[in-house]
Design a protein around this motif. Sequence first.
Motif, short mmCIF file in Angstrom:
data_model
loop_
_atom_site.label_atom_id
_atom_site.label_comp_id
_atom_site.label_asym_id
_atom_site.label_seq_id
_atom_site.Cartn_x
_atom_site.Cartn_y
_atom_site.Cartn_z
N GLY A 92 5.22 2.29 1.25
CA GLY A 92 5.79 1.04 0.76
C GLY A 92 7.17 0.78 1.32
O GLY A 92 7.47 1.05 2.49
N GLY A 93 8.04 0.26 0.45
CA GLY A 93 9.40 -0.05 0.86
C GLY A 93 10.23 1.18 1.17
O GLY A 93 11.28 1.08 1.83
N MET A 94 9.79 2.36 0.72
CA MET A 94 10.51 3.59 1.00
C MET A 94 10.28 4.08 2.42
O MET A 94 11.02 4.92 2.92
CB MET A 94 10.09 4.69 0.01
CG MET A 94 10.39 4.36 -1.44
SD MET A 94 12.16 4.20 -1.73
CE MET A 94 12.69 5.90 -1.47
N GLY A 95 9.24 3.56 3.08
CA GLY A 95 8.97 3.95 4.45
C GLY A 95 8.29 5.30 4.57
O GLY A 95 7.91 5.93 3.57
N LEU A 96 8.13 5.75 5.80
CA LEU A 96 7.48 7.02 6.09
C LEU A 96 8.36 7.88 6.99
O LEU A 96 8.96 7.38 7.94
CB LEU A 96 6.15 6.79 6.81
CG LEU A 96 4.90 6.49 5.97
CD1 LEU A 96 3.70 6.31 6.89
CD2 LEU A 96 4.62 7.61 4.98
N ASN A 97 8.43 9.16 6.68
CA ASN A 97 9.12 10.12 7.54
C ASN A 97 8.10 10.82 8.44
O ASN A 97 7.01 11.16 7.98
CB ASN A 97 9.86 11.16 6.71
CG ASN A 97 11.04 10.57 5.98
OD1 ASN A 97 11.95 10.01 6.58
ND2 ASN A 97 11.02 10.65 4.66
N LEU A 98 8.47 11.01 9.69
CA LEU A 98 7.59 11.71 10.63
C LEU A 98 8.16 13.08 10.96
O LEU A 98 9.37 13.30 10.85
CB LEU A 98 7.46 10.90 11.93
CG LEU A 98 6.50 9.71 11.90
CD1 LEU A 98 7.14 8.52 11.20
CD2 LEU A 98 6.07 9.31 13.31
N LEU A 145 0.83 -1.21 0.00
CA LEU A 145 0.00 0.00 0.00
C LEU A 145 0.87 1.26 0.00
O LEU A 145 0.89 2.04 0.96
CB LEU A 145 -0.94 -0.02 1.20
CG LEU A 145 -1.93 -1.19 1.27
CD1 LEU A 145 -2.75 -1.12 2.56
CD2 LEU A 145 -2.85 -1.19 0.06
N GLU A 146 1.57 1.47 -1.09
CA GLU A 146 2.52 2.58 -1.15
C GLU A 146 1.84 3.94 -1.00
O GLU A 146 2.42 4.86 -0.43
CB GLU A 146 3.29 2.53 -2.47
CG GLU A 146 4.16 1.29 -2.62
CD GLU A 146 4.97 1.30 -3.90
OE1 GLU A 146 4.99 2.37 -4.56
OE2 GLU A 146 5.57 0.29 -4.24
#
Length: 313
Positions: A134-140, A128-129
């Motif tokens: 996705g594989g790139m992740g999330l920045n907070l 679920l990009e």
Amino acid sequence: MSGLRDWVLLALGVAVLAALPMVADNYTLRLGTVFCMYAALALSWNVIGGFAGYPSFATAAFFGLGAYTCAILQSAGWPMLPSLAAGGALAGLFAAAVGGAILHLRGHYFAIASLALAEVLRELATKLEWLTGGGMGLNLPVPGMDVHAQATFFLHLMLGVAALAGAATLLLRGSRLGFALRCVQQNEDAAGMLGVDTRRAKTLAFAISAIFPGLAGGAYASWTHYIEPPDVFDVLLSVKPLVMVLLGGLGTVFGPVVGAGLLLLFEEAVWRSFLTLHAAVLGVIIVVLVLFLPNGLMDATRRLLGRRGRGAA
């Protein structure tokens, strides 16, 4: 009397850790934060694994679900604390929902089914990009504080999660639900014949064991400012709580906390001394300890003190 003593011990432990930033550097505060996270995960696992006797490997699923819920909501503009609370609530609801499907299983069948939850959620988070990155992740978002203030804040945040998990354990131990769970652990079929609603008790225990990993996952995501599926759905997050509880004492109140400290101590010592072989060496140490302390360190200590007392008498 023992109940009051345990509440006092919990309050003293929280007070000592809360005062740590006044005397410690940032590295020590990081270790304190990890210890609080480990303690929260171990105390949560103890609810379903220690009290009810169900060997759950779903901790990573709850941790990752809480982490992604918190990260997604913060990315959408939510404040940190409401996002974190939503992560814990969603993890608890998820556990209650899937509990009805897998809690009829027992032993290694339940263990395998619970382990699959983290794998399913990791695949969803990867696919679920549009939602998770996705594989790139999330920045907070990074809080606008200096380094020491951030270290202090996240220590206190994770300490709050651990303190809530400890308080829930103390309340559960003396409650009707706690009694029902111990009946399930001793003999589930007999408990059902005696009128214990075992299905309800197990589902509630599974949900409680999910809430605090969900909160810890949200706090971890905010602390690290970045998450990705292999990190927050790591199988070690499911294995470590079990090991910590076995080290400290299965079904005890403070045994999981002792086990959390021991595991962290081993990890730090092994990491520094065996940089390239740390995983293998740590695994050997854990296996040896679990084999020689099957009921935990606190149980071994009680038996040793009992023998000395009889010898002195």
